[in-house]
Design a protein around this motif. Structure first.
Motif: not given
Length: 153
Positions: A128-142
């Motif tokens: 689930e965490a990996t899926d969230f990061i993939k769906r929100n890559i810009v937010l996760s990068s920030g």
């Protein structure tokens, strides 16, 4: 669809498709091609700059708190260990090191058995965490960038 001139014998069966590039770009965003068709709700609601700012600020706060709590925890554990060593050296405390070694080895074996049988909840959480990061890559990068800045400050 657009057909070529019908009086031209060479292009009798050729059919051309007119592609509207703005509509194509709107439907086929770069992160959709890289990370899947579902780009997530955050990516659709806010601009890239807003996502980076939100992720960076929350990441900085988390990194700063992690740094402060980590220092306090390290000081407490190190100080406790130091006090135990002083008490042992002064004769206030007698440590049976053979028993400690035996218990540590037993705990290692127990942890190795448990580690091989990872709980399905952990695997589900990681997915689930990996899926969230993939769906929100810009937010996760920030967030990651802000987290490292928070650790450094």
């Amino acid at each position: 669809m657009l057909n070529c001139h019908e009086d031209d014998p060479e292009s009798e069966d050729e059919v051309y498709e007119v592609v509207d590039l703005t509509e194509y770009a709107r439907r086929h965003q770069w992160w959709s091609r890289v990370f899947g068709s579902n780009s997530g709700p955050i990516a659709e609601k806010y601009s890239v700059a807003t996502q980076l700012m939100m992720g960076g600020v929350t990441g900085w706060c988390a990194g700063y708190l992690f740094q402060r709590v980590g220092k306090i925890a390290a000081t407490a554990v190190g100080g406790g260990f130091l006090l135990l060593q002083i008490a042992n050296h002064s004769g206030y405390v007698q440590v049976d090191w053979k028993k400690v070694e035996k218990d540590v080895n037993k705990a290692k074996k127990h942890l190795k058995k448990k580690a091989n049988k990872a709980a399905p909840e952990i695997n589900t959480f990681i997915e689930e965490a990996t899926d969230f990061i993939k769906r929100n890559i810009v937010l996760s990068s920030g967030f990651v960038g802000g987290f490292f800045l928070g650790l450094a400050s």
